[in-house]
Motif scaffolding. Structure first.
Motif, PDB file in Angstrom:
ATOM      1  N   ASN A 384       0.823  -1.216   0.000  1.00 47.33           N
ATOM      2  CA  ASN A 384       0.000   0.000   0.000  1.00 47.33           C
ATOM      3  C   ASN A 384       0.857   1.266   0.000  1.00 47.33           C
ATOM      4  O   ASN A 384       0.458   2.294  -0.553  1.00 47.33           O
ATOM      5  N   GLN A 385       2.025   1.195   0.630  1.00 50.23           N
ATOM      6  CA  GLN A 385       2.947   2.337   0.523  1.00 50.23           C
ATOM      7  C   GLN A 385       3.333   2.570  -0.934  1.00 50.23           C
ATOM      8  O   GLN A 385       3.351   3.711  -1.410  1.00 50.23           O
ATOM      9  N   GLN A 386       3.614   1.478  -1.645  1.00 51.85           N
ATOM     10  CA  GLN A 386       3.996   1.623  -3.042  1.00 51.85           C
ATOM     11  C   GLN A 386       2.825   2.131  -3.877  1.00 51.85           C
ATOM     12  O   GLN A 386       3.008   2.933  -4.801  1.00 51.85           O
ATOM     13  N   LYS A 387       1.604   1.698  -3.544  1.00 52.32           N
ATOM     14  CA  LYS A 387       0.437   2.205  -4.260  1.00 52.32           C
ATOM     15  C   LYS A 387       0.271   3.707  -4.022  1.00 52.32           C
ATOM     16  O   LYS A 387      -0.133   4.448  -4.932  1.00 52.32           O
ATOM     17  N   ALA A 388       0.584   4.164  -2.818  1.00 55.90           N
ATOM     18  CA  ALA A 388       0.525   5.605  -2.537  1.00 55.90           C
ATOM     19  C   ALA A 388       1.564   6.360  -3.365  1.00 55.90           C
ATOM     20  O   ALA A 388       1.292   7.456  -3.887  1.00 55.90           O
ATOM     21  N   PHE A 389       2.751   5.777  -3.496  1.00 52.52           N
ATOM     22  CA  PHE A 389       3.830   6.398  -4.264  1.00 52.52           C
ATOM     23  C   PHE A 389       3.444   6.491  -5.745  1.00 52.52           C
ATOM     24  O   PHE A 389       3.584   7.542  -6.384  1.00 52.52           O
ATOM     25  N   VAL A 390       2.932   5.386  -6.290  1.00 49.15           N
ATOM     26  CA  VAL A 390       2.507   5.382  -7.693  1.00 49.15           C
ATOM     27  C   VAL A 390       1.270   6.259  -7.879  1.00 49.15           C
ATOM     28  O   VAL A 390       1.172   7.039  -8.835  1.00 49.15           O
ATOM     29  N   GLY A 391       0.323   6.146  -6.932  1.00 47.83           N
ATOM     30  CA  GLY A 391      -0.928   6.888  -7.039  1.00 47.83           C
ATOM     31  C   GLY A 391      -0.743   8.384  -7.066  1.00 47.83           C
ATOM     32  O   GLY A 391      -1.528   9.118  -7.694  1.00 47.83           O
ATOM     33  N   ARG A 392       0.328   8.860  -6.415  1.00 47.22           N
ATOM     34  CA  ARG A 392       0.631  10.293  -6.422  1.00 47.22           C
ATOM     35  C   ARG A 392       0.824  10.821  -7.843  1.00 47.22           C
ATOM     36  O   ARG A 392       0.545  11.988  -8.133  1.00 47.22           O
ATOM     37  N   CYS A 393       1.281   9.947  -8.748  1.00 47.01           N
ATOM     38  CA  CYS A 393       1.582  10.373 -10.116  1.00 47.01           C
ATOM     39  C   CYS A 393       0.392  10.247 -11.058  1.00 47.01           C
ATOM     40  O   CYS A 393       0.471  10.687 -12.211  1.00 47.01           O
ATOM     41  N   LEU A 394      -0.707   9.637 -10.598  1.00 46.74           N
ATOM     42  CA  LEU A 394      -1.833   9.363 -11.475  1.00 46.74           C
ATOM     43  C   LEU A 394      -2.869  10.481 -11.421  1.00 46.74           C
ATOM     44  O   LEU A 394      -2.852  11.320 -10.522  1.00 46.74           O
ATOM     45  N   GLY A 395      -3.767  10.471 -12.386  1.00 51.27           N
ATOM     46  CA  GLY A 395      -4.869  11.420 -12.390  1.00 51.27           C
ATOM     47  C   GLY A 395      -4.438  12.860 -12.522  1.00 51.27           C
ATOM     48  O   GLY A 395      -5.120  13.768 -12.048  1.00 51.27           O
ATOM     49  N   ARG A 396      -3.303  13.089 -13.176  1.00 50.27           N
ATOM     50  CA  ARG A 396      -2.800  14.457 -13.359  1.00 50.27           C
ATOM     51  C   ARG A 396      -2.806  14.803 -14.837  1.00 50.27           C
ATOM     52  O   ARG A 396      -2.287  14.028 -15.657  1.00 50.27           O
ATOM     53  N   ASP A 397      -3.362  15.952 -15.166  1.00 54.65           N
ATOM     54  CA  ASP A 397      -3.401  16.344 -16.572  1.00 54.65           C
ATOM     55  C   ASP A 397      -2.087  16.965 -17.028  1.00 54.65           C
ATOM     56  O   ASP A 397      -1.933  17.321 -18.202  1.00 54.65           O
ATOM     57  N   ASP A 398      -1.106  17.091 -16.098  1.00 61.59           N
ATOM     58  CA  ASP A 398       0.197  17.637 -16.475  1.00 61.59           C
ATOM     59  C   ASP A 398       1.286  16.567 -16.481  1.00 61.59           C
ATOM     60  O   ASP A 398       2.466  16.873 -16.578  1.00 61.59           O
ATOM     61  N   VAL A 399       0.909  15.289 -16.373  1.00 60.74           N
ATOM     62  CA  VAL A 399       1.862  14.183 -16.456  1.00 60.74           C
ATOM     63  C   VAL A 399       1.550  13.371 -17.704  1.00 60.74           C
ATOM     64  O   VAL A 399       0.430  12.900 -17.891  1.00 60.74           O
ATOM     65  N   PHE A 400       2.561  13.207 -18.554  1.00 57.32           N
ATOM     66  CA  PHE A 400       2.378  12.495 -19.821  1.00 57.32           C
ATOM     67  C   PHE A 400       3.232  11.228 -19.907  1.00 57.32           C
ATOM     68  O   PHE A 400       2.994  10.393 -20.772  1.00 57.32           O
ATOM     69  N   ALA A 401       4.228  11.125 -19.031  1.00 60.28           N
ATOM     70  CA  ALA A 401       5.098   9.947 -19.037  1.00 60.28           C
ATOM     71  C   ALA A 401       5.382   9.537 -17.596  1.00 60.28           C
ATOM     72  O   ALA A 401       5.654  10.381 -16.738  1.00 60.28           O
ATOM     73  N   LEU A 402       5.323   8.242 -17.344  1.00 64.01           N
ATOM     74  CA  LEU A 402       5.531   7.696 -16.014  1.00 64.01           C
ATOM     75  C   LEU A 402       6.710   6.727 -16.067  1.00 64.01           C
ATOM     76  O   LEU A 402       6.685   5.743 -16.815  1.00 64.01           O
ATOM     77  N   LEU A 403       7.762   7.032 -15.310  1.00 62.65           N
ATOM     78  CA  LEU A 403       8.958   6.198 -15.232  1.00 62.65           C
ATOM     79  C   LEU A 403       9.001   5.539 -13.857  1.00 62.65           C
ATOM     80  O   LEU A 403       8.868   6.228 -12.840  1.00 62.65           O
ATOM     81  N   LEU A 404       9.194   4.223 -13.818  1.00 60.10           N
ATOM     82  CA  LEU A 404       9.168   3.507 -12.549  1.00 60.10           C
ATOM     83  C   LEU A 404      10.361   2.559 -12.459  1.00 60.10           C
ATOM     84  O   LEU A 404      10.581   1.736 -13.356  1.00 60.10           O
ATOM     85  N   ASP A 405      11.112   2.672 -11.381  1.00 58.86           N
ATOM     86  CA  ASP A 405      12.265   1.802 -11.138  1.00 58.86           C
ATOM     87  C   ASP A 405      11.865   0.760 -10.096  1.00 58.86           C
ATOM     88  O   ASP A 405      11.570   1.103  -8.956  1.00 58.86           O
ATOM     89  N   GLU A 406      11.836  -0.506 -10.485  1.00 54.95           N
ATOM     90  CA  GLU A 406      11.393  -1.607  -9.619  1.00 54.95           C
ATOM     91  C   GLU A 406      10.029  -1.273  -9.005  1.00 54.95           C
ATOM     92  O   GLU A 406       9.898  -1.087  -7.786  1.00 54.95           O
ATOM     93  N   PRO A 407       8.970  -1.200  -9.806  1.00 50.43           N
ATOM     94  CA  PRO A 407       7.675  -0.707  -9.313  1.00 50.43           C
ATOM     95  C   PRO A 407       7.032  -1.537  -8.223  1.00 50.43           C
ATOM     96  O   PRO A 407       6.180  -1.029  -7.508  1.00 50.43           O
ATOM     97  N   THR A 408       7.436  -2.812  -8.074  1.00 55.93           N
ATOM     98  CA  THR A 408       6.815  -3.635  -7.022  1.00 55.93           C
ATOM     99  C   THR A 408       7.842  -4.213  -6.064  1.00 55.93           C
ATOM    100  O   THR A 408       7.616  -5.256  -5.463  1.00 55.93           O
ATOM    101  N   ARG A 409       8.982  -3.540  -5.886  1.00 53.76           N
ATOM    102  CA  ARG A 409       9.991  -4.029  -4.933  1.00 53.76           C
ATOM    103  C   ARG A 409       9.393  -4.073  -3.529  1.00 53.76           C
ATOM    104  O   ARG A 409       8.795  -3.122  -3.048  1.00 53.76           O
ATOM    105  N   GLY A 410       9.576  -5.198  -2.846  1.00 54.55           N
ATOM    106  CA  GLY A 410       9.096  -5.343  -1.479  1.00 54.55           C
ATOM    107  C   GLY A 410       7.596  -5.415  -1.350  1.00 54.55           C
ATOM    108  O   GLY A 410       7.054  -5.146  -0.278  1.00 54.55           O
ATOM    109  N   VAL A 411       6.904  -5.805  -2.423  1.00 54.84           N
ATOM    110  CA  VAL A 411       5.441  -5.840  -2.427  1.00 54.84           C
ATOM    111  C   VAL A 411       4.978  -7.284  -2.573  1.00 54.84           C
ATOM    112  O   VAL A 411       5.545  -8.046  -3.362  1.00 54.84           O
TER     113      VAL A 411
END
Length: 481
Positions: A384-411
């Motif tokens: 859920n911490q990782q979902k909060a981290f990823v979720g912070r970047c979603l639903g934004r009309d000023d974000v067009f590219a999402l870069l993720l390093d090890e998106p599910t480490r420790g999950v």
């Protein structure tokens, strides 16, 4: 489900013994139990034929076990001599400097650091020399068992050879060396025997002279996971592509190029030190010496400026959410809205009502419980911490590219599936999604296009059918299929 079960192997005096296995095989858990960081639930650990209980790092050190971790623990602001004394439980309260300098000089000479002075600041040393100082530090603690966890992962070939020479000297003096590495060619070159772990259990222990890299890969993977042809997303949007040309970072990455259109998920497959993480960090503005060019939606991205990268519409999710992502002592709500504060108030004052609305909307989008928004984010599970981290970047009309390093480490597996679903939805909504991972299953599950990397260079690209053995070969040998 236990992290390891029925793992058994022996390491002789003067032997260099490798532990190999794909990520999640149990290597890290075994290392933690042998170094006193975890207590086993069952089984025995014997040193010189006697049962030992390694309840802590200090107890392990008392029994002659020293760990050289993959994360360097030397302090750059201190001298080599000062670093050598850190954490040594045998060090007297009052040390005689002359004797300490003489001992430091002997150990440095023994591992090939004849040109390094005891009074020299560690900050003046290369990464390879710092790694050798870590090994010297272990030897100065009179270790009988030295555990080396990925000691060459971020080193050049020349630096790695110096480490190999030091390891051989360590073994020649009678120390048992446990060598953990994903670089399989160097395992076969350096080690006497190898124990292979898979799914937390021992598969086999074999002399390295009897194995090839390909045979070792088969032992590690068993039946290799296989990806069918990637789903063809309808008309990937090239007008909204992320274009990277000739991206280089001195000593880490060479001439990387990629065009990633919106609508498909691009995976960078590579082990620690492969350059996959460096691609993302360079594009995100975190490598000031990076060269090349980056364009998003046909606009140049000032990729040596992290603030400018954000303004250009690129969001980055680091592989270390605790130190580079979340504000652990702040609430879940605060973490979710942390990157969009200007739109939540006026005149520099935050609107509590808007903050609540935005955080609830993002919690719903990320699959987080709205009832817990007032709790510290630290109270959440890793997933859920990782979902909060990823979720912070979603639903934004000023974000067009999402870069993720090890998106599910420790999950865990449930959180992993939820995060994969979030990323797939983001791509389907028109974002460019590029992630780096060392996990075969994640690469095969999530990547529409997989680019393999080794030693800072691209090895292969797979748009269609590929199996795990091919990816593993690229990632560990650097040989294109």
């Amino acid at each position: 489900m236990p992290a390891v079960k029925e793992v058994s192997f022996t390491v002789g005096a003067g032997e260099i013994h490798a532990i190999c296995g794909h990520n999640g095989a149990g290597k890290s858990t075994v290392v933690k139990m042998l170094s006193g960081q975890l207590a086993p639930d069952a089984g025995r650990i014997l040193i010189d034929g006697s049962d030992v209980e390694l309840r802590s790092r200090q107890v392990a050190q008392q029994h002659g076990v020293a760990l050289v971790d993959q994360e360097l623990s030397v302090v750059p602001a201190l001298t080599v001599l000062e670093n050598m004394g850190l954490g040594d439980i045998r060090a007297p309260f009052v040390r005689r400097r002359k004797a300490a300098v003489e001992q430091c000089r002997r150990v440095l000479d023994e591992i090939g650091l004849e040109r390094v002075r005891p009074d020299q600041l560690v900050s003046s040393l290369s990464i390879g020399e710092r790694q050798l100082v870590e090994i010297a530090k272990a030897l100065s603690q009179q270790a009988r068992v030295v555990i080396l966890d990925e000691p060459t992962a971020t080193l050049s070939d020349v630096e790695s050879e110096r480490v190999f020479a030091a390891v051989r000297r360590v073994a020649a003096r009678g120390c048992s060396v446990l060598f953990v590495s994903h670089r399989l060619a160097e395992v076969l070159e350096l080690c006497d025997r190898v124990t292979v772990l898979r799914d937390g259990a021992t598969v086999t222990t074999s002399p390295t002279a009897d194995l090839t890299v390909d045979e070792l890969i088969v032992l590690m993977l068993g039946e290799a996971p296989r990806r069918l042809e990637a789903a063809r997303r309808a008309d990937p949007d090239r007008a909204h592509a992320l274009s990277i040309e000739g991206l280089s970072v001195p000593g880490r990455l060479a001439d990387f190029s990629l065009t990633a259109p919106a609508g498909r998920i691009y995976a960078l497959a590579g082990q620690l030190g492969s350059g996959a993480s460096d691609v993302l960090r360079a594009v995100a503005g975190l490598h000031s010496q990076a060269t090349g060019s980056v364009r998003l939606r046909d606009e140049d991205v000032p990729f040596r400026d992290a603030v400018g990268v954000g303004r250009a519409g690129i969001a980055f999710v680091s592989n270390d959410r605790k130190t580079e992502g979340l504000f652990l002592d702040k609430t879940i709500a605060t973490n979710l809205v942390a990157t969009r504060l200007p739109r939540l108030g006026r005149g520099g004052l935050l609107s509590p009502r808007r903050e609540r609305q935005e955080s609830r909307s993002l919690a719903s989008l990320a699959g987080l419980p709205a009832a817990r928004l007032g709790e510290p984010v630290l109270a959440l599970s890793g997933g859920n911490q990782q979902k909060a981290f990823v979720g912070r970047c979603l639903g934004r009309d000023d974000v067009f590219a999402l870069l993720l390093d090890e998106p599910t480490r420790g999950v865990d597996i449930g959180g992993r599936a939820a995060i994969h679903h979030l990323l797939r939805e983001a791509a389907d909504a028109g974002l460019v999604v590029v992630f780096a991972s060392t996990e075969l299953e994640e690469l095969l599950e999530l990547g529409d296009v997989i680019v393999t990397m080794h030693d800072g260079r691209v090895v292969g690209r797979y748009d269609d059918e590929v199996d795990g053995a091919v990816l593993m070969r690229d990632m560990t040998k650097g040989d294109a299929a």
